[in-house]
Design a protein around this motif. Structure first.
Motif, short mmCIF file in Angstrom:
data_model
loop_
_atom_site.label_atom_id
_atom_site.label_comp_id
_atom_site.label_asym_id
_atom_site.label_seq_id
_atom_site.Cartn_x
_atom_site.Cartn_y
_atom_site.Cartn_z
N ALA B 9 46.46 41.81 42.12
CA ALA B 9 46.04 43.00 42.84
C ALA B 9 45.94 44.20 41.90
O ALA B 9 45.04 45.04 42.04
N GLU B 10 46.83 44.25 40.93
CA GLU B 10 46.81 45.37 39.98
C GLU B 10 45.53 45.32 39.15
O GLU B 10 44.86 46.32 38.92
N LEU B 11 45.20 44.12 38.72
CA LEU B 11 43.96 43.91 37.98
C LEU B 11 42.74 44.40 38.76
O LEU B 11 41.88 45.13 38.25
N LEU B 12 42.67 44.01 40.02
CA LEU B 12 41.50 44.34 40.83
C LEU B 12 41.46 45.82 41.20
O LEU B 12 40.41 46.33 41.59
N GLY B 13 42.60 46.49 41.10
CA GLY B 13 42.66 47.89 41.45
C GLY B 13 42.28 48.82 40.30
O GLY B 13 42.16 50.02 40.50
N LYS B 14 42.08 48.27 39.11
CA LYS B 14 41.71 49.13 37.98
C LYS B 14 40.29 49.63 38.13
O LYS B 14 39.39 48.87 38.51
#
Lengths: 97, 97
Positions: B9-14
């Protein structure tokens, strides 16, 4: 796609947020009940996250005027609609991370 | 769920990452072609994001030894599998943000 996707993805990427929403997909919960399911998260962190989720209308907080007062947190419709999103992120993470 | 969900999720939120992956779901692209579809993103930002996505094996960079050299970026299997995730985030964002 751009700004809406990014606001949504940024929200879901915040630490603990996905997990809190996932716990609440199981139905309304009290603060303590959420904590029990996410023992590594501090009280302060859960308080902060719940305030954020309430502010953007993903979580609804209801105060029941009992003695002692009972406070429950539940997902709004907007919050419930995150279920497929969270499941798809989780599936991908389990397969590939 | 916890650590794998959160890394994903962190990856996709960048910023820009979802959009870059979305462009690459359309097939292999050269740097310039990606830029054309995301004009607001700086060259430096695209370079940084591509390096990150390459490092975690979501994007593959292929150098074709032509004259002049041709460099193409494409999604790996791991990257392609993000399609349902990105679509579900986008659907939710469009409905609720």
């Amino acid at each position: 796609m751009c700004p809406k996707y990014e606001s949504a993805a940024e929200l879901l990427g915040k630490k603990w947020t996905g997990l809190i929403i996932r716990v609440l997909l199981g139905g309304p919960k009290r603060f303590k009940e959420i904590k029990e399911q996410i023992p590594d998260m501090s009280d302060k962190m859960l308080t902060d996250r719940m305030k954020e989720l309430e502010a953007i209308h993903i979580v609804k907080r209801t105060v029941y005027p009992e003695m002692p007062v009972r406070i429950e947190y539940e997902l709004t419709d907007r919050g419930h609609d995150l279920e497929p999103v969270i499941l798809s992120i989780q599936d991908w993470g389990e397969k590939w991370m």
